[in-house]
Structures are given as structure tokens and as C-alpha cells.
Design an enzyme around this catalytic site. Sequence first.
Site: not given
Ligand code: FES
Length: 131
Positions: A35, A37, A60, A104
Amino acid sequence: MALYSEKVMDHFRNPRNVGVIEDADGVGEVGNAVCGDIMKIYLKIDDGIVTDVRFETFGCGSAIASSSMATELIKGRPLEEAAQLSNKAVTQALDGLPAHKLHCSVLAEEAIQAALEDYRRRQAVAAAEKS
Ligand code: FES
């Protein structure tokens, strides 16, 4: 049922412990390649206690809520307890996360582990310099 619990929404909208500790004793940064992040945790440790903890999360809403909750769970706790914080405990404290958002909370666990590892490394270097 709402996708996100009230606790997730609360910690997303009003995240606790956001920011940087300039003279941190341990810093950990991790990312999720899928993702994209990124989460960074700063620890202040005195006498084996996590006296302060801050985070910066570029990610996110669930990642922000997980970081916020994780910092709340380890603040004021002994190092050994902080080291045992699991993504499961973070998820439970948030009253759950959707299955596709569980990673996450894993990021929060990993960021804290990385910051603790950095702290231990710095302690070892300091001890080696003294001897
Ligand atoms: Fe990857 Fe939340 S979508 S940390």
C-alpha cells in the site's frame, strides 16, 4: 454495521501522540510495500519505562488510528510490556478493524519493534564506548 468502529474513527480524527521527539532514545520506521504507507515511531525511555512516544504516519485512516492507539498502549509502560505489544492487542483496543485493514495494525507493531531495536542498539553502542 459500520465498517469502522467509533474508536477507530475517534483515533483517526483526533490522533494522540502525533509528532516528533527530537532527542528520542529510539526511532523506528517501517513501511508496507503493497500500500506504500509509512509509519515512524519515536521513543523516550527513562529507567526502563517508555516515558514518551510520538508518531508520524503517512498512510490510511486505519494506520493513523493504529499508530495512535499503539502509542497510548505503550506510554508509561515498562520496556518489556511495550515489546510484547501485538497488532492483535491494537486491533482489540480499537474494537476491531476490517480484515483488509489488519495489516495497518501490523505496521504499528512493527514500528514499535523497530524503535525498540534501535534503542537496544544505541544502548549497546553506548556501553561499548564506555568499556
Ligand atoms: Fe496500508 Fe493502511 S492501507 S497501512
